[in-house]
Design an enzyme around this catalytic site. Sequence first.
Site, short mmCIF file in Angstrom:
data_model
loop_
_atom_site.label_atom_id
_atom_site.label_comp_id
_atom_site.label_asym_id
_atom_site.label_seq_id
_atom_site.Cartn_x
_atom_site.Cartn_y
_atom_site.Cartn_z
N GLY A 15 -7.26 -7.13 0.82
CA GLY A 15 -6.00 -6.99 1.55
C GLY A 15 -5.29 -8.32 1.73
N ARG A 53 0.83 -1.22 0.00
CA ARG A 53 0.00 0.00 0.00
C ARG A 53 0.86 1.27 0.00
NH1 ARG A 53 -5.11 -1.82 3.81
NH2 ARG A 53 -6.38 -2.51 2.05
N LYS A 110 -14.79 -13.65 5.32
CA LYS A 110 -15.95 -12.81 5.63
C LYS A 110 -17.13 -13.17 4.74
CE LYS A 110 -12.72 -9.15 6.06
NZ LYS A 110 -12.39 -7.94 5.36
N GLY A 151 -12.83 -4.19 0.76
CA GLY A 151 -14.23 -3.78 0.92
C GLY A 151 -14.65 -2.80 -0.16
P1 ADP Z 1 -9.54 -10.33 1.71
O1 ADP Z 1 -8.79 -9.51 2.74
O2 ADP Z 1 -8.66 -10.69 0.55
O3 ADP Z 1 -10.82 -9.68 1.29
P2 ADP Z 1 -10.76 -11.96 3.73
O4 ADP Z 1 -10.36 -10.96 4.76
O5 ADP Z 1 -12.19 -12.15 3.46
O6 ADP Z 1 -9.95 -11.72 2.38
O7 ADP Z 1 -10.27 -13.41 4.17
C1 ADP Z 1 -8.92 -13.71 4.38
C2 ADP Z 1 -8.78 -14.80 5.41
O8 ADP Z 1 -9.61 -15.91 5.08
C3 ADP Z 1 -7.38 -15.34 5.50
O9 ADP Z 1 -6.80 -14.91 6.70
C4 ADP Z 1 -7.56 -16.86 5.46
O10 ADP Z 1 -6.82 -17.53 6.44
C5 ADP Z 1 -9.05 -17.01 5.72
N1 ADP Z 1 -9.62 -18.27 5.19
C6 ADP Z 1 -9.61 -18.71 3.92
N2 ADP Z 1 -10.17 -19.93 3.84
C7 ADP Z 1 -10.56 -20.27 5.09
C8 ADP Z 1 -11.19 -21.43 5.66
N3 ADP Z 1 -11.52 -22.48 4.92
N4 ADP Z 1 -11.42 -21.41 6.98
C9 ADP Z 1 -11.06 -20.37 7.75
N5 ADP Z 1 -10.46 -19.25 7.27
C10 ADP Z 1 -10.20 -19.21 5.96
MG MG Z 2 -9.12 -9.27 4.87
#
Ligand code: ADP
Ligand code: MG
Length: 405
Positions: free
Chosen positions: A360, A37, A202, A384
């Site tokens: 992120g 970033r 999420k 987001g």
């Molecule tokens: P981003 O920041 O790219 O939008 P998120 O914040 O939604 O992504 O999700 C990222 C997190 O999701 C990571 O820390 C990862 O460990 C977790 N994750 C991915 N698959 C699983 C799973 N099957 N069970 C629990 N956590 C998971």
């Molecule tokens: Mg995230």
Amino acid sequence: MALRTLASLGSLAGKRVIVRADLNVPLRDGVITDDGRVRATLPTLNALIDQGARLIVASHLGRPYGAPDPKYSLEPVAQRLSELLGKPVAFARDTVGVSAHEAVASLQDGDVTVIENLRFNPGETSKDEGERRAFAQQLAELGDALVSDGFGVVHRKQASVYDLAELLPSAAGLLIETEVDVLDRLTENPERPYAVVLGGSKVSDKLGVIAHLLPRVDTILVGGGMMFTFLAAEGYPVGASLLEKDQIETVKGYIATAKERGVTLIFPVDAVVASSFSADADHVVAAADALEDTPYGSSGLGLDIGPETAKIFADAIRGSKTVFWNGPMGVFEMPAFASGTKTVAQALTEVDGLSVVGGGDSAAAVRQLGFSDDRFGHISTGGGASLEFLEGKKLPGLEVLGWSL
Ligand code: ADP
Ligand code: MG
């Protein structure tokens, strides 16, 4: 309507320009673990430095709840910025107080100062419009113009993102301009086939984007923590995996709509199931309809998509002309559960068309797994914000800069 860009502000030589950046980097023990970033703000900062503007860089970091907290100081970020710009960067120990005013007063043309974390002030994120405005007014005293470049926060109606842009002459920086260009290409006439890959943790956040994208895309691939709500909607037991029970009915609706509209909805045929949530946990591959048929029974946790799924996803991705990916396929932070994410990332680098990574953790994942940024069409700095853009929501931080859909 189009965004106001830097050129709309005229010459900024000698002017005090507040740059609202998103320097919200991950820190571990005061050390920046991913400076993506900070790097993303460099084109805007360099363009302004070249013009001889006097820069006041403002950002939030973490969630310090409206009071100073040394854990969330921007000082290490200011240091990193100085290294990346190859010039000294001053640091003000407060945001709108004596230190900030002194730092701004001593700026010469082309100089840069970083002011302390915006969120040390309750006004930044206040829901009370008066309180927010009052803080924006204090910020406005520091500058003659605002360049808004923190794409990661444009979906927030916050003092430095929204109110300040109304109080000072304002325009989008180069990062926001690029982000909006790319995301706009994903919503207006994308080249087909168009696939969207969703994962991460999420679940409910991301279900909204499915509803909006369903009529626009050809294929949706569901992995990560979200997959278990889909598998549960199909009637499969998911053990102790991440599950949002209250979303099962919504997901059933999506599955039906996808069928009606001829959108291919692909979810996993297998998963990596672990005995516990830890890096060295025992794990096995299980079929998606038999996740509890492992030695761990109903206490097993699905922590990654399985190898068969990864292959199916990679083929679908490589066969598309436009791909948007948000959310890791598994718990990539632990090497044993990173392989699905790695396969998907690799496939994105092989897309003959536009590939975009948003989020992120997704951005951190591709870097951590050794992929350089230039192998993707674009890596969005806003998770987001990019999702809400794709959902077709109005983003206050963009609207205030002249943007409308
Ligand atoms: P981003 O920041 O790219 O939008 P998120 O914040 O939604 O992504 O999700 C990222 C997190 O999701 C990571 O820390 C990862 O460990 C977790 N994750 C991915 N698959 C699983 C799973 N099957 N069970 C629990 N956590 C998971
Ligand atoms: Mg995230």
